[in-house]
Design a protein around this motif. Structure first.
Motif, short mmCIF file in Angstrom:
data_model
loop_
_atom_site.label_atom_id
_atom_site.label_comp_id
_atom_site.label_asym_id
_atom_site.label_seq_id
_atom_site.Cartn_x
_atom_site.Cartn_y
_atom_site.Cartn_z
N ILE A 34 -1.93 32.17 17.00
CA ILE A 34 -3.08 33.07 17.18
C ILE A 34 -3.60 33.13 18.33
CG2 ILE A 34 -5.52 33.46 16.17
CD1 ILE A 34 -4.93 32.02 13.64
N TYR A 35 -3.97 34.33 18.96
CA TYR A 35 -4.50 34.54 20.36
C TYR A 35 -5.99 34.67 20.03
CZ TYR A 35 -5.97 36.41 25.00
OH TYR A 35 -6.54 36.46 26.08
N LEU A 36 -6.80 33.82 20.66
CA LEU A 36 -8.25 33.60 20.31
C LEU A 36 -8.88 34.43 21.43
CD1 LEU A 36 -9.50 32.04 18.24
CD2 LEU A 36 -10.09 30.27 20.11
N CYS A 37 -9.40 35.43 20.87
CA CYS A 37 -10.34 36.69 21.53
C CYS A 37 -11.67 36.38 22.10
CB CYS A 37 -10.29 38.21 20.74
SG CYS A 37 -8.44 38.67 20.45
N ALA A 38 -12.32 35.68 21.08
CA ALA A 38 -13.79 35.21 21.09
C ALA A 38 -13.86 33.88 20.66
CB ALA A 38 -14.61 36.35 20.69
N HIS A 39 -14.68 32.96 21.25
CA HIS A 39 -15.02 31.66 20.97
C HIS A 39 -16.16 31.01 21.51
CE1 HIS A 39 -14.18 27.19 20.54
NE2 HIS A 39 -14.68 27.56 19.21
N SER A 40 -17.38 30.88 20.62
CA SER A 40 -18.84 30.70 21.23
C SER A 40 -19.36 29.79 20.19
CB SER A 40 -19.43 31.68 21.54
OG SER A 40 -19.98 32.39 20.44
N GLU A 41 -20.60 29.65 20.32
CA GLU A 41 -21.34 28.72 19.31
C GLU A 41 -21.61 29.55 18.20
OE1 GLU A 41 -24.55 30.59 22.45
OE2 GLU A 41 -22.46 29.49 22.34
#
Length: 201
Positions: A34-41
């Motif tokens: 998986i290519y992670l496009c967005a990751h945040s809290e």
């Protein structure tokens, strides 16, 4: 927001690849890259880049979406024949997401993720590709993978995923079968030696 804009120490993984461990409980993601496009809290969103969709042919999809008429297929740029239609994940499977090289940008539509990779989820990019004015490299995914706040971190902690820097040669390659083993090799893992049992040091 791209990975480069986050605080130093890089607690967030956007712009990286997630590689499913052999013991992945959720069979929808078995052997997934998986290519992670967005990751945040607030959670995470990514595109599975090694699972084919039932719609295999990009020109067929352009016809289905009425972007081109059936008789216009013959005049499509040759590159459209090599663009893959992937199963990007179990969320919003009726919606298309184009992961592409950063030589293409649409104001208010394109999300730059990391150096060289962007995401566009509007029909305008499909029209641009059909007319030969799209990005140099692209893949189209139907649906995406999503995680609630803290969910991805919990799955990583419980040995569901490994992560590594994204390699465009893997992301945009048409050889889907080899992507899983190649992504593991980026981390320094030989698939033949990888056990489904995991432990904590």
């Amino acid at each position: 927001m791209g990975a480069g804009s986050k605080s130093s120490g890089r607690r967030y993984l956007d712009g990286q690849m997630l590689v499913a461990m052999p013991g992945m409980v959720d069979q929808r993601f078995a052997r997934s890259v998986i290519y992670l496009c967005a990751h945040s809290e607030d959670g995470a969103m990514g595109i599975v880049v090694n699972q084919p969709s039932q719609v295999r042919n990009f020109p067929d999809l352009l016809v289905q979406l009425q972007i081109i008429a059936p008789q216009e297929r013959i005049s499509l740029p040759k590159e459209t024949e090599t663009i893959q239609v992937l199963q990007g994940g179990p969320v919003q499977t009726d919606r298309g997401f184009v992961l592409h090289s950063s030589d293409f940008f649409i104001d208010n539509s394109t999300l730059p993720i990391d150096d060289g990779v962007s995401l566009t989820a509007t029909i305008d990019i499909l029209r641009a590709i059909a007319s030969g004015e799209g990005p140099n490299q692209a893949l189209l995914a139907l649906g995406y993978a999503g995680w609630d706040p803290g969910q991805l971190e919990n799955e990583i902690q419980h040995n569901g995923w490994l992560n590594c820097p994204a390699d465009p040669a893997i992301l945009f390659d048409t050889d889907l079968e080899s992507k899983y083993a190649r992504a593991l090799r980026l981390i320094g893992i030989d698939l033949a030696r990888l056990s489904s049992a995991a432990g904590h040091a």
